[in-house]
Design an enzyme around this catalytic site. Structure first.
Site, PDB file in Angstrom:
ATOM      1  N   ASN A   1      40.433  49.168  34.952  1.00 17.99           N
ATOM      2  CA  ASN A   1      41.098  49.793  35.985  1.00 17.99           C
ATOM      3  C   ASN A   1      42.497  50.322  35.551  1.00 17.99           C
ATOM      4  O   ASN A   1      42.480  50.189  34.256  1.00 17.99           O
ATOM      5  CB  ASN A   1      41.485  48.720  37.260  1.00 17.99           C
ATOM      6  CG  ASN A   1      41.150  49.567  38.498  1.00 17.99           C
ATOM      7  OD1 ASN A   1      42.071  50.671  38.870  1.00 17.99           O
ATOM      8  ND2 ASN A   1      40.616  48.983  39.639  1.00 17.99           N
TER       9      ASN A   1
ATOM     10  N   ASN B   1      47.316  47.816  43.916  1.00 17.86           N
ATOM     11  CA  ASN B   1      47.656  48.484  45.059  1.00 17.86           C
ATOM     12  C   ASN B   1      47.380  47.774  46.350  1.00 17.86           C
ATOM     13  O   ASN B   1      47.722  48.416  47.475  1.00 17.86           O
ATOM     14  CB  ASN B   1      47.490  49.851  44.902  1.00 17.86           C
ATOM     15  CG  ASN B   1      48.179  50.663  43.775  1.00 17.86           C
ATOM     16  OD1 ASN B   1      49.254  50.314  43.242  1.00 17.86           O
ATOM     17  ND2 ASN B   1      47.297  51.362  43.153  1.00 17.86           N
ATOM     18  N   THR B   2      46.367  46.724  46.193  1.00 18.98           N
ATOM     19  CA  THR B   2      46.164  46.124  47.711  1.00 18.98           C
ATOM     20  C   THR B   2      46.486  44.601  47.644  1.00 18.98           C
ATOM     21  O   THR B   2      46.010  43.950  46.452  1.00 18.98           O
ATOM     22  CB  THR B   2      44.801  46.383  48.059  1.00 18.98           C
ATOM     23  OG1 THR B   2      44.092  47.535  48.034  1.00 18.98           O
ATOM     24  CG2 THR B   2      44.113  45.559  49.175  1.00 18.98           C
TER      25      THR B   2
ATOM     26  N   ASN C   1      49.910  55.727  40.149  1.00 19.65           N
ATOM     27  CA  ASN C   1      49.411  55.834  41.536  1.00 19.65           C
ATOM     28  C   ASN C   1      49.413  54.716  42.276  1.00 19.65           C
ATOM     29  O   ASN C   1      49.358  53.273  41.804  1.00 19.65           O
ATOM     30  CB  ASN C   1      48.078  56.338  41.820  1.00 19.65           C
ATOM     31  CG  ASN C   1      47.039  55.376  41.932  1.00 19.65           C
ATOM     32  OD1 ASN C   1      46.550  54.608  43.094  1.00 19.65           O
ATOM     33  ND2 ASN C   1      46.283  55.038  40.819  1.00 19.65           N
TER      34      ASN C   1
ATOM     35  N   SER D   1      42.202  46.638  41.572  1.00 17.17           N
ATOM     36  CA  SER D   1      43.478  47.615  41.941  1.00 17.17           C
ATOM     37  C   SER D   1      44.508  46.768  42.015  1.00 17.17           C
ATOM     38  O   SER D   1      44.743  45.883  42.822  1.00 17.17           O
ATOM     39  CB  SER D   1      43.056  48.543  43.100  1.00 17.17           C
ATOM     40  OG  SER D   1      44.179  49.162  43.717  1.00 17.17           O
TER      41      SER D   1
ATOM     42  N   PHE E   1      43.994  52.544  48.527  1.00 17.65           N
ATOM     43  CA  PHE E   1      42.639  52.633  49.107  1.00 17.65           C
ATOM     44  C   PHE E   1      42.659  53.413  50.575  1.00 17.65           C
ATOM     45  O   PHE E   1      42.138  53.071  51.591  1.00 17.65           O
ATOM     46  CB  PHE E   1      42.093  51.107  49.401  1.00 17.65           C
ATOM     47  CG  PHE E   1      41.710  50.343  48.329  1.00 17.65           C
ATOM     48  CD1 PHE E   1      41.578  50.885  46.993  1.00 17.65           C
ATOM     49  CD2 PHE E   1      41.275  49.090  48.377  1.00 17.65           C
ATOM     50  CE1 PHE E   1      41.144  50.013  45.890  1.00 17.65           C
ATOM     51  CE2 PHE E   1      40.957  48.312  47.190  1.00 17.65           C
ATOM     52  CZ  PHE E   1      40.773  48.781  45.869  1.00 17.65           C
TER      53      PHE E   1
ATOM     54  N   LYS F   1      34.206  45.751  38.278  1.00 22.22           N
ATOM     55  CA  LYS F   1      35.270  46.461  37.662  1.00 22.22           C
ATOM     56  C   LYS F   1      36.545  45.439  37.491  1.00 22.22           C
ATOM     57  O   LYS F   1      37.082  45.023  38.457  1.00 22.22           O
ATOM     58  CB  LYS F   1      35.999  47.736  38.658  1.00 22.22           C
ATOM     59  CG  LYS F   1      36.738  48.987  37.867  1.00 22.22           C
ATOM     60  CD  LYS F   1      36.907  49.928  38.741  1.00 22.22           C
ATOM     61  CE  LYS F   1      37.856  51.051  37.979  1.00 22.22           C
ATOM     62  NZ  LYS F   1      37.932  52.267  38.510  1.00 22.22           N
TER      63      LYS F   1
END
Length: 332
Positions: free
Chosen positions: A242, A181-182, A114, A179, A118, A213
């Site tokens: 994560n 993805n940012t 994915n 994450s 966010f 995390k």
């Protein structure tokens, strides 16, 4: 088996196979059906109660962040056997996330990639929904992250806003700095940046447990630095792990899609990280990553985790996995 043979086939076919369509329809349906699901809780027990971070958890299996970002189906999850629910990741500013498509299944590997970014309605909207929902009978964790529009140098204020508005409704906070993805987010795991962020959040939390995390891609030395920062600021626990940028164990046409990989390929690395943290620290750990069977959950607990969370395993196996883990842990 009913889920895998029938329900999953239907879900995986929705939106011409688009996983995000299946996800959205599932959350909406659970939100509508929630009042009727409370009596099902006994079906998914018995539960092994435990305590961690000063909180009582009626079961060791939690719903990981990402499944119900905006808390739209909160009352449904306990009915499916979950002993706690983590909402988010939520950001100070509402944001649509990355362009679609942004979720990809790898069925041959029991995995998902994915790059959601966010997507959420914002911290203020989540606070209003949690206030309206009230207690759900199990602890609620809130995963907070940095807004994409916020420069990295202003990240602390961004996180602080989310913590302040959500503090009356959160049993614990998960600080998501991992994450993939940012842009720039994972840099907040570096010791200096993490020290500033965690210090500010711990001071503002006023007793609400703070958990950090971390990514599975960190080296042992880097994890050691995270643990030192957590010790310096009396952080209450760690969530490991994560999603990963690695593609080891992934095959198929979506293997090279950008984003974080979760599911079966992450199992062993997540166990390694949890084991390392348990060896090097007394911090309670929530183990997450590649838990696809009850045996995986038991191995995670044996590695040192106090609690476990599901995301991809729930996608592939459904509520039967929650029930199997609850029964296995209660039988110990």
């Amino acid at each position: 088996m009913v889920y895998q043979r029938l329900v999953r086939r239907v879900l995986f076919s929705l939106g011409k196979g688009d996983p995000e369509v299946a996800h959205e329809r599932t959350v909406k349906a659970l939100g509508r059906l929630a009042p009727a699901m409370r009596p099902l809780r006994g079906l998914f027990g018995p539960h092994a109660e435990t305590t961690a971070f000063g909180l009582r958890f009626p079961g060791v299996v939690g719903l990981a962040a990402g499944m119900d970002k905006d808390g739209r189906a909160l009352r449904a999850w306990p009915g499916l056997g979950f002993g706690f629910v983590e909402v988010g990741t939520v950001t100070r500013h509402p944001q649509p996330g990355n362009p679609k498509p942004r979720i990809f299944r790898l069925p041959e590997n029991q995995a998902v990639i994915n790059r959601m970014g966010f997507n959420n309605a914002g911290a203020d909207a989540l606070a209003a929904r949690l206030a309206a929902t009230g207690p759900i009978g199990v602890p609620i964790g809130v995963s907070i992250g940095k807004s994409k529009v916020t420069p990295v140098e202003d990240a602390v204020d961004d996180y602080l806003h989310s913590l302040r508005v959500l503090k009356p409704h959160a049993d614990y906070f998960a600080v998501n700095v991992s994450s993939p993805n940012t842009p720039g987010l994972r840099g907040l795991q570096d010791r200096g940046a993490l020290d500033e962020l965690v210090g500010a959040l711990a001071a503002e939390a006023d007793g609400t447990p703070i958990l950090v995390k971390i990514a599975p891609d960190l080296t042992d030395d880097a994890i050691g630095e995270v643990l030192q920062v957590c010790a310096d600021h009396d952080v209450d626990g760690l969530i490991a792990t994560n999603t990963t940028l690695s593609r080891e164990g992934a095959t198929g046409p979506h293997r090279d899609e950008a984003g974080g990989l979760s599911g079966r390929p992450l199992t062993e690395r997540a166990l390694e990280v949890v084991g390392f943290v348990a060896k090097e620290s007394d911090l309670p750990v929530i183990g997450v990553g590649g838990i696809m069977t009850a045996d995986d959950a038991l191995r995670m607990l044996d590695a040192g985790a106090r609690l476990v969370q599901l995301y991809t395993g729930f996608i592939y196996s459904g509520p039967a996995l929650v029930r199997a883990i609850n029964r296995a842990t209660a039988a110990r």
